[in-house]
Motif scaffolding. Structure first.
Motif, PDB file in Angstrom:
ATOM      1  N   PRO A  23       1.046  -1.054   0.011  1.00 39.72           N
ATOM      2  CA  PRO A  23      -0.210   0.032  -0.145  1.00 39.72           C
ATOM      3  C   PRO A  23       0.761   1.345  -0.017  1.00 39.72           C
ATOM      4  O   PRO A  23       1.987   1.226   0.683  1.00 39.72           O
ATOM      5  CB  PRO A  23      -0.619  -0.229   1.307  1.00 39.72           C
ATOM      6  CG  PRO A  23       0.117  -0.786   2.227  1.00 39.72           C
ATOM      7  CD  PRO A  23       0.953  -1.902   1.261  1.00 39.72           C
ATOM      8  N   GLN A  35      -2.581   0.748  -4.259  1.00 40.92           N
ATOM      9  CA  GLN A  35      -1.895  -0.455  -4.322  1.00 40.92           C
ATOM     10  C   GLN A  35      -0.704  -0.608  -5.305  1.00 40.92           C
ATOM     11  O   GLN A  35      -1.159  -0.148  -6.527  1.00 40.92           O
ATOM     12  CB  GLN A  35      -2.870  -1.724  -4.583  1.00 40.92           C
ATOM     13  CG  GLN A  35      -3.825  -1.892  -3.329  1.00 40.92           C
ATOM     14  CD  GLN A  35      -2.866  -2.783  -2.447  1.00 40.92           C
ATOM     15  OE1 GLN A  35      -2.257  -2.498  -1.666  1.00 40.92           O
ATOM     16  NE2 GLN A  35      -3.519  -4.250  -2.164  1.00 40.92           N
ATOM     17  N   ASP A 160      -8.646  -6.051   3.689  1.00 38.60           N
ATOM     18  CA  ASP A 160      -9.244  -4.577   3.488  1.00 38.60           C
ATOM     19  C   ASP A 160      -8.379  -3.467   4.368  1.00 38.60           C
ATOM     20  O   ASP A 160      -7.660  -4.008   5.196  1.00 38.60           O
ATOM     21  CB  ASP A 160     -10.457  -4.612   4.107  1.00 38.60           C
ATOM     22  CG  ASP A 160     -11.796  -5.241   3.274  1.00 38.60           C
ATOM     23  OD1 ASP A 160     -11.450  -5.386   2.235  1.00 38.60           O
ATOM     24  OD2 ASP A 160     -12.934  -5.523   3.771  1.00 38.60           O
ATOM     25  N   PHE A 161      -8.307  -2.441   3.877  1.00 33.85           N
ATOM     26  CA  PHE A 161      -7.892  -1.409   4.272  1.00 33.85           C
ATOM     27  C   PHE A 161      -9.134  -0.342   5.221  1.00 33.85           C
ATOM     28  O   PHE A 161     -10.048  -0.005   4.305  1.00 33.85           O
ATOM     29  CB  PHE A 161      -7.300  -0.536   3.286  1.00 33.85           C
ATOM     30  CG  PHE A 161      -5.901  -0.976   2.971  1.00 33.85           C
ATOM     31  CD1 PHE A 161      -4.606  -0.957   3.541  1.00 33.85           C
ATOM     32  CD2 PHE A 161      -5.778  -1.750   1.805  1.00 33.85           C
ATOM     33  CE1 PHE A 161      -3.459  -1.522   3.143  1.00 33.85           C
ATOM     34  CE2 PHE A 161      -4.665  -2.326   1.406  1.00 33.85           C
ATOM     35  CZ  PHE A 161      -3.490  -2.096   2.218  1.00 33.85           C
ATOM     36  N   LYS A 180      -4.475  -2.347   7.833  1.00 33.00           N
ATOM     37  CA  LYS A 180      -4.999  -3.154   7.070  1.00 33.00           C
ATOM     38  C   LYS A 180      -5.425  -4.497   7.957  1.00 33.00           C
ATOM     39  O   LYS A 180      -4.743  -4.864   9.014  1.00 33.00           O
ATOM     40  CB  LYS A 180      -3.769  -3.776   6.174  1.00 33.00           C
ATOM     41  CG  LYS A 180      -3.949  -4.934   5.505  1.00 33.00           C
ATOM     42  CD  LYS A 180      -2.583  -5.207   4.408  1.00 33.00           C
ATOM     43  CE  LYS A 180      -3.161  -6.522   3.360  1.00 33.00           C
ATOM     44  NZ  LYS A 180      -1.768  -6.745   2.777  1.00 33.00           N
ATOM     45  N   THR A 198      -1.181   1.061   8.779  1.00 39.93           N
ATOM     46  CA  THR A 198      -0.398   1.060   7.436  1.00 39.93           C
ATOM     47  C   THR A 198       0.040   2.552   7.300  1.00 39.93           C
ATOM     48  O   THR A 198       1.001   2.727   6.474  1.00 39.93           O
ATOM     49  CB  THR A 198      -1.069   0.482   6.209  1.00 39.93           C
ATOM     50  OG1 THR A 198      -2.544   1.361   6.051  1.00 39.93           O
ATOM     51  CG2 THR A 198      -1.082  -0.919   6.177  1.00 39.93           C
TER      52      THR A 198
END
Length: 221
Positions: A23, A35, A160-161, A180, A198
């Motif tokens: 990411p 991404q 998933d973020f 994340k 992240t």
């Protein structure tokens, strides 16, 4: 003479090998991770690719971006400047040079997770989800300076973020960051998810560290 940051410490890390996906956060934009795939890496530069959509044709030359990932023993952060970009529709190639590098050693890892001393509700938004599924609220079960364990009724998948926020008890200060989902299980009818940060501002990260230190001292006394 100013030292020039080098990517040498990460050359053997699998997260910076060709084909690895990371990411990437872009400064001065909505905090939604992009991404990117590693295409080429040398000590002084990095080339990544990302898929772009017609509505996201923002020029990134001169922008600062951040790559951040966690291993069992460290949190790695690399800030880079975009010095070249080339569009090969629908792929964009970005040439990046490092401008700042940070490595934080993690001594506790998963074993250092602590339960908060008061109820902490965590509103979140799932990035890229359908509007009906993107927003939710979780309850924090455990945390460390790098990880969160939450319980939620919302629909969240591994990978998933989440853009999340929460207020640390007794400090009355809000923490905002991106995380994340790395693990997911179920407890009764609710999902239990484990996340790693992240992207989080240093000031907000320090609040979590201070709260964690306070609880650690209480637990050991």
């Amino acid at each position: 003479m100013t030292d020039v940051p080098s990517l040498n410490p990460f050359m053997t890390d699998k997260r910076l090998q060709r084909g690895a996906v990371l990411p990437m956060m872009i400064s001065k934009q909505v905090k939604t991770p992009v991404q990117v795939m590693v295409e080429h890496v040398k000590s002084g530069y990095l080339v990544v690719s990302t898929e772009v959509k017609a509505e996201a044709m923002t020029e990134l030359i001169g922008s600062t971006v951040r790559l951040r990932w966690e291993t069992e023993s460290s949190i790695n952060t690399i800030d880079l400047e975009v010095v070249q970009e080339q569009l090969l529709w629908p792929i964009k190639l970005l040439a990046l040079i490092p401008i700042a590098i940070g490595v934080e050693i993690v001594s506790n890892g998963k074993r250092g997770l602590l339960s908060p001393d008061l109820l902490i509700k965590v509103p979140y938004k799932v990035m890229g989800a359908r509007p009906i599924e993107e927003k939710g609220e979780a309850v924090m079960l455990k945390f460390s300076p790098t990880r969160l364990v939450l319980r939620t009724d919302g629909y969240v998948s591994k990978g998933d973020f989440l853009h999340l926020s929460f207020v640390i008890p007794q400090m009355n200060l809000e923490v905002v960051g991106m995380a994340k989902v790395v693990e997911k299980s179920f407890q009764d009818t609710q999902a239990v998810i484990e996340l790693i940060f992240t992207d989080i501002h240093d000031k907000h990260h320090q609040l979590i560290k201070d709260y964690y230190k306070k609880l650690s001292a209480t637990a050991s006394s």
